[in-house]
Write an enzyme that holds these catalytic residues in place. Structure first.
Site, PDB file in Angstrom:
ATOM      1  N   HIS A   1       0.762  -1.235   0.051  1.00  0.00           N
ATOM      2  CA  HIS A   1       0.113   0.021   0.068  1.00  0.00           C
ATOM      3  C   HIS A   1       0.763   1.263   0.006  1.00  0.00           C
ATOM      4  O   HIS A   1       0.649   2.043  -0.863  1.00  0.00           O
ATOM      5  CB  HIS A   1      -0.948   0.002   1.187  1.00  0.00           C
ATOM      6  CG  HIS A   1      -1.674   1.036   1.355  1.00  0.00           C
ATOM      7  ND1 HIS A   1      -3.203   1.318   1.058  1.00  0.00           N
ATOM      8  CD2 HIS A   1      -1.487   2.331   1.875  1.00  0.00           C
ATOM      9  CE1 HIS A   1      -3.488   2.658   1.307  1.00  0.00           C
ATOM     10  NE2 HIS A   1      -2.482   3.294   1.958  1.00  0.00           N
ATOM     11  N   GLU A   2       1.796   1.528   0.929  1.00  0.00           N
ATOM     12  CA  GLU A   2       2.876   2.508   0.836  1.00  0.00           C
ATOM     13  C   GLU A   2       3.524   2.693  -0.303  1.00  0.00           C
ATOM     14  O   GLU A   2       3.776   3.921  -0.890  1.00  0.00           O
ATOM     15  CB  GLU A   2       3.685   2.326   2.237  1.00  0.00           C
ATOM     16  CG  GLU A   2       2.872   2.120   3.459  1.00  0.00           C
ATOM     17  CD  GLU A   2       1.814   3.532   3.726  1.00  0.00           C
ATOM     18  OE1 GLU A   2       2.258   4.802   3.181  1.00  0.00           O
ATOM     19  OE2 GLU A   2       0.922   3.322   4.388  1.00  0.00           O
TER      20      GLU A   2
ATOM     21  N   HIS B   1       1.763   4.331  -3.069  1.00  0.00           N
ATOM     22  CA  HIS B   1       1.644   5.850  -2.805  1.00  0.00           C
ATOM     23  C   HIS B   1       2.626   6.325  -3.544  1.00  0.00           C
ATOM     24  O   HIS B   1       2.587   7.478  -4.070  1.00  0.00           O
ATOM     25  CB  HIS B   1       1.520   6.136  -1.496  1.00  0.00           C
ATOM     26  CG  HIS B   1       0.240   6.064  -1.023  1.00  0.00           C
ATOM     27  ND1 HIS B   1      -0.968   6.465  -1.223  1.00  0.00           N
ATOM     28  CD2 HIS B   1      -0.023   5.509   0.496  1.00  0.00           C
ATOM     29  CE1 HIS B   1      -1.896   6.368  -0.424  1.00  0.00           C
ATOM     30  NE2 HIS B   1      -1.392   5.759   0.525  1.00  0.00           N
TER      31      HIS B   1
ATOM     32  N   GLU C   1      -6.390   6.796  -1.312  1.00  0.00           N
ATOM     33  CA  GLU C   1      -6.401   5.552  -0.250  1.00  0.00           C
ATOM     34  C   GLU C   1      -6.959   4.448  -1.007  1.00  0.00           C
ATOM     35  O   GLU C   1      -6.446   3.225  -1.204  1.00  0.00           O
ATOM     36  CB  GLU C   1      -6.780   5.906   1.082  1.00  0.00           C
ATOM     37  CG  GLU C   1      -6.167   6.966   1.820  1.00  0.00           C
ATOM     38  CD  GLU C   1      -4.590   6.520   2.403  1.00  0.00           C
ATOM     39  OE1 GLU C   1      -4.472   5.338   2.324  1.00  0.00           O
ATOM     40  OE2 GLU C   1      -3.904   7.388   2.474  1.00  0.00           O
TER      41      GLU C   1
END
Length: 274
Positions: A136-137, A140, A204
């Site tokens: 997930h990070e 980003h 997100e």
């Protein structure tokens, strides 16, 4: 083209932010004359650039982040290296911090990113759940939305400062004008940040979907979000405001959702499992 929706939203919000900045520039020239226009441009670029660098440093400093030792966490480094290669980005710097709650966040851009995980997160999550959070990070960083957040905060700060000076220079310079300037600055900054918050919530969802795609399932990240959410709701500790918008978890229900940097965690989990 990857993530057309996210890029379109970033383009729209970027245009709106430029509009706010243009209005602020006109106000400054109205107060000091058109001769200050070059200074306005140069000063703004320098201000945003310094804020970007300083913001990254302050985010890491606010949680007391240290480098994640590879000899103690070889599996995490291996997984991040593998995920980074698959996602077409350089392996980011990995750091660890004591945040009081299980959480993680990313700062920087594709060629110079940093991912911070909390000690609490590594203790409470299973390896596959940690991998979901890391993916997930990394998403980003790949999507460049972290940079958009920082730039948005920079423009909001510039517009707020101009609004405050406009009140002070057009008033009587008494104590009432001073407090009015503070209120106007805060309201103006919040108005600009509403558009940035909207992008933050959408990004997100995109990062969640990217993580599920990269690791082959949305279940590990959904399970991780459940654990993080349950732990956070039973703790008084909270992440510093400097990094809250960048973290993987944040609250936002009801009217507060308008000012939230994250969508409701229940909706994120539902999408990951849907």
């Amino acid at each position: 083209m990857r993530h057309v929706g996210l890029k379109a939203r970033m383009a729209v919000v970027g245009s709106i932010l430029f509009g706010f900045y243009a209005v602020a520039a006109v106000v400054v020239m109205g107060m000091f004359g058109t001769g200050v226009f070059p200074l306005v441009i140069v000063g703004s670029v320098v201000f945003v650039g310094v804020q970007y660098k300083l913001g990254k440093w302050m985010a890491l400093r606010s949680v007391g982040a240290d480098d994640l030792p590879e000899d103690r966490y070889p599996e995490i480094h291996r997984r991040v290296e593998s995920l980074s290669k698959d996602m077409g980005i350089d392996k980011p710097r990995l750091m660890i911090a004591r945040m009081g709650v299980p959480n993680a966040f990313a700062v920087g851009r594709k060629g110079a990113g940093t991912v911070v995980v909390s000690q609490e997160l590594l203790r409470q999550l299973d390896p596959d759940e940690v991998e979901g959070v890391l993916a997930h990070e990394l998403a980003h960083i790949r999507n460049r939305d972290v940079v958009m957040m920082v730039l948005g905060q920079g423009v909001a700060s510039i517009v707020a400062i101009v609004a405050q000076w406009a009140v002070l220079l057009t008033g009587d310079n008494d104590i009432a004008d001073f407090f009015l300037a503070i209120v106007v600055g805060q309201i103006t900054q919040m108005l600009v940040m509403l558009f940035v918050f909207a992008i933050s919530r959408y990004r997100e969802y995109v990062a969640d979907a990217d993580a599920a795609e990269e690791i082959g399932s949305g279940e590990p990240l959904a399970s991780a979000l459940e654990k993080i959410s349950n732990t956070a709701r039973h703790r008084d500790d909270s992440v510093d405001e400097q990094v809250n918008a960048l973290c993987i978890f944040g609250d936002g229900d009801g009217f507060a959702s308008l000012l939230s940097t994250h969508p409701p965690v229940e909706k994120r989990i539902e999408r990951l499992r849907g």
